[in-house]
Design an enzyme around this catalytic site. Structure first.
Site, short mmCIF file in Angstrom:
data_model
loop_
_atom_site.label_atom_id
_atom_site.label_comp_id
_atom_site.label_asym_id
_atom_site.label_seq_id
_atom_site.Cartn_x
_atom_site.Cartn_y
_atom_site.Cartn_z
N HIS A 191 0.75 -1.18 0.02
CA HIS A 191 -0.13 0.21 -0.08
C HIS A 191 0.57 1.09 -0.31
O HIS A 191 0.35 1.89 -0.69
CB HIS A 191 -0.95 -0.15 1.13
CG HIS A 191 -2.14 -1.38 0.75
ND1 HIS A 191 -2.36 -1.80 1.74
CD2 HIS A 191 -3.37 -0.89 0.32
CE1 HIS A 191 -3.23 -2.79 1.45
NE2 HIS A 191 -3.63 -1.66 0.58
N ARG A 244 -15.52 3.31 -0.17
CA ARG A 244 -14.92 2.02 0.35
C ARG A 244 -15.19 2.06 2.04
O ARG A 244 -14.18 3.12 2.81
CB ARG A 244 -13.59 1.37 -0.56
CG ARG A 244 -13.47 -0.60 0.01
CD ARG A 244 -12.30 -0.63 -0.66
NE ARG A 244 -10.97 -0.88 0.01
CZ ARG A 244 -9.96 -0.30 -0.53
NH1 ARG A 244 -10.17 -1.54 -1.36
NH2 ARG A 244 -8.95 -0.22 0.23
N ASN A 294 -5.00 -6.14 -7.06
CA ASN A 294 -3.89 -5.41 -6.18
C ASN A 294 -3.90 -7.01 -5.26
O ASN A 294 -3.57 -7.67 -5.15
CB ASN A 294 -3.62 -4.87 -5.25
CG ASN A 294 -4.02 -3.37 -6.30
OD1 ASN A 294 -4.01 -3.06 -7.04
ND2 ASN A 294 -3.86 -2.36 -5.78
N CYS A 340 -10.99 -1.13 -9.81
CA CYS A 340 -9.93 -0.65 -8.94
C CYS A 340 -8.47 -0.43 -8.66
O CYS A 340 -7.71 -0.33 -8.04
CB CYS A 340 -10.78 0.39 -7.82
SG CYS A 340 -11.27 -0.59 -6.70
C1 PEP Z 1 -7.16 -3.74 -4.41
O1 PEP Z 1 -7.18 -4.69 -3.85
O2 PEP Z 1 -6.96 -3.96 -5.99
C2 PEP Z 1 -7.57 -2.94 -4.29
C3 PEP Z 1 -7.74 -1.85 -4.75
O3 PEP Z 1 -7.54 -2.29 -3.38
P1 PEP Z 1 -6.22 -2.08 -1.84
O4 PEP Z 1 -5.28 -1.59 -2.72
O5 PEP Z 1 -6.83 -1.63 -0.44
O6 PEP Z 1 -6.12 -3.41 -1.11
MG MG Z 2 -8.04 -4.63 -2.00
#
Ligand code: PEP
Ligand code: MG
Length: 533
Positions: A183, A317, A436, A484
Site C-alpha cells: 500500500h 470504500r 492488487n 480499481c
Molecule cells: C485492490 O486490492 O486491488 C484494491 C484496489 O484495494 P487495496 O489495494 O486497497 O487492497
Molecule cells: Mg484490496
C-alpha cells in the site's frame, strides 16, 4: 565526506530526487524491547492516557474559567483508574489497546446516555471527547515526521506517515525491504514520490546526501554532480506529453465509451484534480483518514468529496483495515495479516466501527451521488450482514429526524472464492475488481513481500481469466462492473483488460493522461487501432 556508494533495489514509484537522508528509528528493536504483547498493549494505553492528560492540562491552563471547568471534569475522569481498568479487562481478553479503549468507553457512554438524571446524561459528550482524545493518541496521532525535501531511509514506512508528510519540497523513499505492490508503494506512486524498495540493509548516516534514481531502482550515496545531472536529464525526456484535462468518458477507435474515474486516498488530493477530467471517484479509501473512530471526520470527508464531484458518482470504500494497513491491535499475527481478519471480516467483528461509518455514509448520501464499496467480501452473507447494519442505522437516524439516503452498496471483487461466483451476489448493487489483492490470493504470493514478486506478477493471466468470467456474469445480472486495482493504471495491461470486457477503470489521477491516450489508440477488443488497417 561520505564515500560514493551505489546500491540497486527495485523501483516502486518512478522519479529522481536528491536530498539528505532521514534515517528511520529501528522499529524492530523498539518493538522487541516492549516485551510480551499484553503488557505492551496495557503500556500503550497508559501512555496514551498520560498524553491525553498532558494535552488537557495544557489546554485548561490557557482557557477561560468556564472552559477550564469542563476540561477539569475531563481530567478528573481520566485520572480515575476505573476507565483504564475497564479497558484493561478487554486487553486481558485479547483486544488491542485502541479497540479495548473504544469498546470500554462506548459501553460507559451508552450507560450514561440511559441515565435518568439529565445532568449526568449531558456529561456523555465529555466522555466521547475523552474517548476520542485517547484514541487519537493511540492511533491517529501523526508519527514522527521528518524535514521536507529529505529522503526517508528505513525498513518500512507507515502509510499514515507518507500521507501526512509534506512532499512539495521533493524527497524520496528508500526501503531496505518493502514491495512494489504494498500500500505504501501505491500511495507513493499516486503522490509521484520517487521510491526504491528491496535495497537490502546498507549503512548510511543521517543527513548524508543521496541520489534516488527510482526510474532505474538505483540509489547513490554521496553522488557526484555528474551522476545527478545524468539521472535528471533522463527524467525530463520521459515526461508524458498528453494533456490531462479531458473528460472522464473517452471513446475507443470503434466508438465504445470507456469511463475513467479517480482513486482518492486522502481528501487533500481533490484540490489538484479537475472534477471535469474524470467520471467521478471510483474508489475512495477510508483507512488512511486519520481518526477512523470519529463519525464527524468520516462525514466531513464524504461531504467534501460529494461537493467536489457535483452529480458524478463518488464510491467510498468502507474501512479496509488489517493486512499491511493500520490494524487495530486485534492481535493478528504477521503471517495471518492478509488471510485473517481484514476488510469486511474486521468490520463485522467490530460492529461499533462499522455502524459509526455506516451512519456517516447514510447522512452524506443525502447530499450527492454516493455509492458504498465493501472490501474483501468472500460470501454473500457478509454483504447481507452489512446491509442489515445500514438498514438498522438508517432506521435509528430516521427516528431522530436525521436526514439520510440509502446508498447503492457494491463489493470489491478481490477474493477468488467470490470472484468466481459473482452470480451468487445478487444483493450487490455493483462490482469492482481489486486486482492488487486478487493477484496475491490467486498466486499465494503476498503483495508486500518482494521476494515472491515474480510469482505475484505471474498471476496476471489467471487474474485476466477471472476478470473475463466475472464481467460476463455481471453483464448477465445487469450490474455494473469496473476495476480499481493497480493493473488499471498500467498501459501494458489495458489491451487485455479491454479484451476481458472492462469498460470502467479507476486509477490514481497522475495515471489518467497515460491511460487516456492508450485507450484512445485502440479498439474495444483491445487491439491497437493501427492493427485493423
Ligand atoms: C485492490 O486490492 O486491488 C484494491 C484496489 O484495494 P487495496 O489495494 O486497497 O487492497
Ligand atoms: Mg484490496
Amino acid at each position: 565526506m561520505a564515500e560514493t556508494l551505489e546500491i540497486t533495489g527495485v523501483s516502486a514509484s518512478p522519479g529522481v530526487a536528491v536530498g539528505p537522508v532521514h534515517l528511520a528509528a529501528d522499529v524492530t528493536a523498539e518493538a522487541l524491547a516492549l516485551g510480551d504483547t499484553m503488557a505492551s498493549e496495557g503500556d500503550k494505553l497508559r501512555q496514551a492516557v498520560a498524553t491525553a492528560l498532558a494535552e488537557l492540562e495544557a489546554l485548561a491552563d490557557r482557557s477561560d474559567e468556564e472552559s477550564a471547568g469542563i476540561l477539569d471534569f475531563q481530567i478528573e475522569m481520566l485520572l480515575d483508574p476505573a476507565l483504564v481498568e475497564m479497558a484493561e479487562e478487554r486487553i486481558v481478553a485479547g483486544d488491542g489497546a485502541a479497540l479495548a479503549w473504544f469498546g470500554a468507553l462506548n459501553d460507559y457512554i451508552a450507560d450514561i446516555e440511559q441515565a435518568p438524571d439529565e445532568q449526568l446524561r449531558a456529561r456523555a459528550i465529555d466522555i466521547v471527547d475523552i474517548r476520542n482524545r485517547v484514541l487519537s493518541a493511540l492511533t491517529g496521532r501523526p508519527l514522527e515526521d521528518f524535514a521536507p525535501g529529505s529522503v526517508f531511509v528505513g525498513k518500512d514506512l507507515e502509510p499514515s506517515l507518507l500521507l501526512q508528510h509534506d512532499w512539495t519540497a521533493g524527497g524520496a523513499i528508500i526501503l531496505f525491504e518493502g514491495s512494489v505492490s504494498s500500500h505504501v508503494a501505491m500511495l507513493a506512486r499516486s503522490r509521484s514520490v520517487p521510491m526504491v524498495v528491496a535495497t537490502g540493509r546498507f549503512k548510511v548516516a543521517d543527513g548524508v546526501r543521496v541520489l534516488v534514481d527510482a526510474n532505474d531502482g538505483r540509489v547513490v550515496v554521496a553522488p557526484e554532480d555528474q551522476q545527478i545531472n545524468k539521472a535528471r536529464s533522463r527524467t525530463t525526456e520521459a515526461r508524458p506529453t498528453v494533456p490531462s484535462r479531458a473528460g472522464g468518458v473517452i471513446e475507443t477507435a470503434d466508438g465504445v465509451a470507456i469511463r475513467l474515474s479517480a482513486i482518492v486516498n486522502d481528501p487533500i488530493e481533490l484540490k489538484s484534480i479537475d472534477p471535469s477530467s474524470v467520471a467521478g471517484i471510483g474508489l475512495m479509501r477510508t483507512e488512511f483518514l486519520g481518526n477512523v473512530f470519529n463519525q464527524e471526520t468520516h462525514y466531513d470527508v464524504y461531504r467534501q468529496a460529494l461537493d467536489w464531484a457535483g452529480d458524478a458518482p463518488v464510491i467510498v470504500r468502507m474501512l479496509d483495515l488489517g493486512g499491511d494497513k493500520m490494524e487495530l491491535g486485534v492481535g493478528a499475527k504477521e503471517s495471518e495479516a492478509f488471510l485473517g481478519r481484514r476488510g469486511i471480516r474486521l468490520l463485522l467483528a467490530l460492529p461499533e466501527i462499522a455502524r459509526l461509518q455506516a451512519r456517516a455514509l447514510l447522512r452524506a448520501a443525502a447530499h450527492g451521488n454516493l455509492g458504498v464499496l465493501l472490501p474483501m467480501i468472500t460470501v454473500p452473507e457478509e454483504l447481507d450482514a452489512m446491509r442489515a447494519i445500514f438498514e438498522e442505522e438508517a432506521a435509528a437516524l430516521g427516528r431522530r429526524g436525521v436526514q439520510t439516503r440509502m446508498p447503492e452498496i457494491g463489493m470489491m471483487v478481490e477474493v477468488p472464492a467470490a470472484a468466481l461466483m459473482l452470480d451468487r451476489f445478487l444483493r450487490s448493487d455493483f462490482f469492482s475488481f481489486g486486482t492488487n489483492d486478487l493477484a496475491q490470493y490467486l498466486a499465494a504470493a503476498a503483495r508486500d513481500d518482494q521476494s515472491v514478486a515474480a510469482l505475484y506478477n505471474a498471476a496476471t493471466p489467471a487474474v485476466l481469466r477471472v476478470i473475463a468470467q466475472g464481467v460476463a456474469l455481471a453483464e448477465a445480472m445487469k450490474k455494473s462492473i469496473g476495476i480499481c486495482g493497480e493493473m488499471a493504471s498500467d498501459p501494458q495491461h489495458i489491451p487485455a483488460l479491454m479484451a476481458a470486457g472492462l469498460r470502467h477503470f479507476s486509477m490514481a489521477p497522475n495515471r489518467l493522461a497515460d491511460i487516456r491516450s492508450t485507450i484512445a489508440g485502440m479498439y474495444s477488443d483491445g487491439r491497437a487501432a493501427a492493427e485493423m488497417k
